[in-house]
Design a protein around this motif. Structure first.
Motif, short mmCIF file in Angstrom:
data_model
loop_
_atom_site.label_atom_id
_atom_site.label_comp_id
_atom_site.label_asym_id
_atom_site.label_seq_id
_atom_site.Cartn_x
_atom_site.Cartn_y
_atom_site.Cartn_z
N MET A 1 -8.63 -7.51 -2.45
CA MET A 1 -9.15 -6.17 -2.74
C MET A 1 -8.90 -5.14 -1.66
O MET A 1 -8.96 -3.95 -1.91
CB MET A 1 -10.66 -6.26 -3.00
CG MET A 1 -11.02 -7.17 -4.14
SD MET A 1 -10.33 -6.58 -5.70
CE MET A 1 -11.45 -5.25 -6.08
N GLY A 2 -8.67 -5.61 -0.44
CA GLY A 2 -8.39 -4.64 0.61
C GLY A 2 -9.02 -5.04 1.93
O GLY A 2 -9.74 -6.04 2.03
N THR A 3 -8.71 -4.23 2.93
CA THR A 3 -9.11 -4.56 4.29
C THR A 3 -9.53 -3.29 5.00
O THR A 3 -9.28 -2.19 4.52
CB THR A 3 -7.92 -5.18 5.04
OG1 THR A 3 -6.86 -4.22 5.07
CG2 THR A 3 -7.42 -6.44 4.37
N SER B 1 0.83 -1.20 0.00
CA SER B 1 0.00 0.00 0.00
C SER B 1 0.87 1.26 0.00
O SER B 1 0.44 2.33 0.42
CB SER B 1 -0.93 0.00 1.22
OG SER B 1 -1.59 -1.23 1.34
N ARG C 1 -4.06 -5.66 -5.72
CA ARG C 1 -5.02 -5.70 -6.81
C ARG C 1 -4.60 -6.72 -7.87
O ARG C 1 -5.45 -7.26 -8.57
CB ARG C 1 -5.20 -4.30 -7.43
CG ARG C 1 -5.89 -3.29 -6.52
CD ARG C 1 -7.29 -3.71 -6.10
NE ARG C 1 -8.21 -3.86 -7.22
CZ ARG C 1 -9.09 -2.94 -7.60
NH1 ARG C 1 -9.17 -1.79 -6.97
NH2 ARG C 1 -9.89 -3.15 -8.62
N HIS D 1 -4.18 -2.27 6.52
CA HIS D 1 -4.72 -1.93 5.19
C HIS D 1 -3.84 -2.50 4.10
O HIS D 1 -3.19 -1.77 3.37
CB HIS D 1 -4.84 -0.41 5.03
CG HIS D 1 -5.65 0.21 6.12
ND1 HIS D 1 -6.98 -0.06 6.29
CD2 HIS D 1 -5.30 1.04 7.12
CE1 HIS D 1 -7.43 0.59 7.35
NE2 HIS D 1 -6.44 1.26 7.87
N VAL E 1 -3.27 -4.82 0.65
CA VAL E 1 -4.04 -4.95 -0.58
C VAL E 1 -3.12 -5.49 -1.65
O VAL E 1 -1.90 -5.29 -1.59
CB VAL E 1 -4.61 -3.55 -0.98
CG1 VAL E 1 -3.49 -2.56 -1.26
CG2 VAL E 1 -5.54 -3.63 -2.18
#
Lengths: 337, 350
Positions: free
Chosen positions: A123-125, A106, A118, A114, A116
């Motif tokens: 997709m993320g947290t 990130s 892609r 957080h 991720v």
């Protein structure tokens, strides 16, 4: 080691092919070793972010993600290293993120809570309890609109089931028959509070039936059960059968946030802890694989050495990577297209 | 497309923008309470479900927070969701997803996960809508990095700004005003954008700058007309977007007039008017000939009695009073008493 868990794993191992079994084992081992390395280095003070480790819960993310395609979407909570790794997230970028470096997954803007990727559709947290549930329903809605046959997975804890957004999301997912699987990692504790001090009934998996969503409760430390149960439900969701819900009962070995065991805090007993460590998802499965001669101790050591080498590289990469530059503080606030 | 214009209402202009967006871009879809009901959000979503189908225009459960999250998730897959609230007050339910998630998602994901959602929402005023059906919350949203905040004051702007918002690639809070829904104006029939972050010079003047938002723009124009009769030449700026804020246009006008009135639909306390007054003090202090005046809501919830509403809501009368006082340096002999706070043809129900 817990004899019952061993017996069940031993019985079911024949229902899963060898390649899958080895992959499940390897994935769990990798998560265990990554979290172990983080716990080892965290006291150095270079990973300056709240870090929630997954140690003890590896079977859940490994078992579920084994069934996913690269195009499927995964969301998780702040305790997300397991799901990130199981979906194929890079170890190097994870460590760089924990070290606050610009090479992090990130770019040093997220930290442990957080992460991720892609590239692999992790997709993320969210650091908010239950925060990603509706977002996962949103990717599932997009899949439904595009008819792209992707499935969305959302991991969350027992505490998230107390949030209003949990009910809101279940209703919408059922209403629109979305291809989403809710995976509750019930580790029984929200920080220091036991589930039964927060919830009127120990029946999380039953709460979804009122929306017409199939809900099951399984042993989250039995990787084969997680794998088999999620396989069936994921395949059904992909075929358009709508959402499903799995409550995986598991246990976090370490403190809520941070690298240490915390028995001295007094909110859980040694007896309880010992029982769950006896039910270790990794070593119980490893013993079954050894007994069935699907793997030998040398092969396990070789896998460990290979992961250890990856970890050394990842830590070195994180240490050597630069911090983000001053101007980068403004990057990403808005999408400049 | 032709350069033809037609005289249509604010609601029709929004409807035209939505229709054209959906025609051009399959990723646009609309969800919200009322978007497919008999009233169609005061007409703004008329004919959309018929033209584009119920998969792209649909009612939602009354789950403001989760549905905002759904919009975020869909946008991560390249969709352009438009969510609608019939009153801004309902958005408090969705603050977690708007403030904690939509506003920050791209940033905390290292800039690779833009959230492209537009949240249409409507401010109420008058007719006893009261404390929970009238709030104008632009200041709260503008406070949060990562959001854009848009407030169209005319039919022309409503269409052009809505198109820009949906195509912007960021989370945009698009704030409409119930009192403006029947206002008419010339609107080009073509698909056009008005850039976010550019204010509009509504009226040139040399004596005092009036910076206004949303419904207060028409109050400001009325005030400027009244001031002209007394020989005061007011410049009126319609902010159009609260965030990004067109600071340069405001500063340039202050440098010219030396006087600033900010007229906003939200509360004075810690509001948009406070921000603009602070910016004026920081950046244009030496040009100011008098203290800044802020025309905004009193520090109370919205009352419902019509007589209390007249005290609560500011209008053109307050702007005129402030301008006269600023220029003369003494209390003007001018009654700020209002006859009405909404258009007289408005007869509810909400």
């Amino acid at each position: 080691m817990d004899k019952k868990l061993f017996r069940i794993l031993n019985k079911y191992i024949s229902t899963v092919d060898k390649k899958t079994s080895l992959s499940l084992f390897k994935n769990m081992l990798r998560i265990r070793m990554v979290e172990g390395k983080i716990a080892e280095l965290y006291p150095e003070g270079k990973m300056r972010c709240p870090t929630h480790l997954y140690t003890g819960e590896e079977a859940v993310a490994s078992g579920v993600c084994e069934n996913l395609k690269p195009s499927d979407y995964v969301f998780s909570s702040y305790r997300s290293h397991g799901a990130y790794l199981a979906k194929g997230g890079s170890i190097k970028k994870l460590f760089a993120e924990l070290y606050g470096k610009k090479t992090g997954c990130s770019r040093g803007k997220g930290g442990s809570m957080h992460i991720v990727s892609r590239q692999v559709n992790f997709m993320g947290t969210s650091a908010l309890v239950g925060g990603v549930m509706p977002i996962a329903a949103g990717t599932a809605l997009a899949s439904d609109m595009k008819k792209d046959k992707r499935v969305s997975i959302v991991f969350f804890g027992d505490g998230a089931c107390e949030e209003g957004i949990f009910q809101e999301t279940l209703n919408f997912a059922a209403l629109k028959k979305l291809p989403i699987i809710f995976i509750c990692e019930n580790n029984f504790y929200a920080t220091y509070s036991h589930q039964l001090t927060r919830q009127a009934r120990d029946n999380i998996y039953k709460r979804v039936a009122i929306y017409g969503i199939p809900g099951v409760r399984i042993d989250g430390n039995n990787v084969l059960e997680v794998f088999r149960t999620s396989k069936k439900l994921i395949n059904e969701a992909r075929r358009g059968r709508g959402p499903a819900f799995i409550e995986c009962r598991t246990y976090r070995w370490l403190e809520h946030v941070g690298p240490y065991f915390d028995l001295e805090a007094g909110y859980r007993t040694k007896e309880e802890m010992d029982k769950w460590i006896d039910r270790c998802p990794l070593s119980s499965f490893g013993k079954v694989l050894l007994k069935k001669k699907m793997i030998n101790p040398e092969a396990i050591n070789s896998i460990k050495r290979s992961i250890e080498a990856d970890l050394e590289k990842a830590v070195l990469f994180a240490e050597k990577s630069p911090f983000p530059g001053c101007s980068e503080i403004y990057e990403g606030v808005y999408n400049e297209q | 497309m032709s350069n033809r214009k037609s005289i249509i209402t604010y609601a029709q202009a929004i409807n035209q923008a939505l229709t054209q967006l959906m025609k051009r871009d399959k990723s646009v879809f609309i969800m919200g309470l009322g978007v497919d009901d008999p009233r169609r959000v005061f007409g703004s979503t008329a004919n959309l479900s018929e033209e584009f189908g119920k998969k792209r225009v649909f009612e939602i459960p009354i789950s403001e927070n989760a549905i905002t999250g759904v919009a975020i998730g869909a946008s991560l897959c390249g969709m352009r969701p438009i969510m609608t609230h019939q009153r801004m007050d309902f958005m408090f339910y969705a603050f977690d997803q708007i403030m904690n998630h939509a506003a920050k998602w791209n940033y905390m994901s290292g800039g690779e996960s833009p959230v492209n959602i537009t949240i249409r929402t409507i401010v109420g005023r008058g007719w006893g809508q009261g404390a929970q059906h009238s709030q104008s919350l632009q200041s709260l949203f503008a406070h949060m990095p990562g959001l854009k905040v848009v407030m169209p004051a005319t039919p022309y702007d409503a269409k052009g700004l809505l198109i820009s918002s949906v195509m912007d690639g960021n989370p945009v809070i698009f704030i409409e005003h119930r009192s403006l829904y029947k206002r008419k104006g010339a609107v080009p029939e073509r698909f056009y954008k008005i850039p976010l972050g550019k204010a509009r010079l509504v009226r040139r003047g040399k004596d005092v700058t009036i910076v206004a938002t949303s419904q207060m723009v028409s109050e400001s124009i009325k005030a400027a007309g009244n001031l002209k009769k007394c020989g005061i030449d007011a410049e009126v700026i319609d902010l159009r977007t609260i965030k990004p804020l067109d600071k340069n246009k405001i500063f340039a006008s202050i440098r010219k007039t030396g006087r600033l009135i900010v007229a906003d639909t939200s509360w004075k306390n810690c509001g948009v008017s406070a921000e603009i007054a602070a910016l004026a003090a920081e950046e244009t202090f030496k040009y100011l000939k008098s203290p800044v005046a802020r025309i905004a809501l009193k520090d109370t919830p919205a009352p419902t009695s019509v007589e209390l509403e007249k005290i609560f809501y500011p209008g053109w009368e307050d702007i005129v009073y402030a301008a006269k006082r600023m220029i003369s340096g003494k209390k003007p002999k001018f009654s700020r008493r209002k006859k009405e706070v909404i258009d007289t043809e408005f007869k509810g129900p909400f």
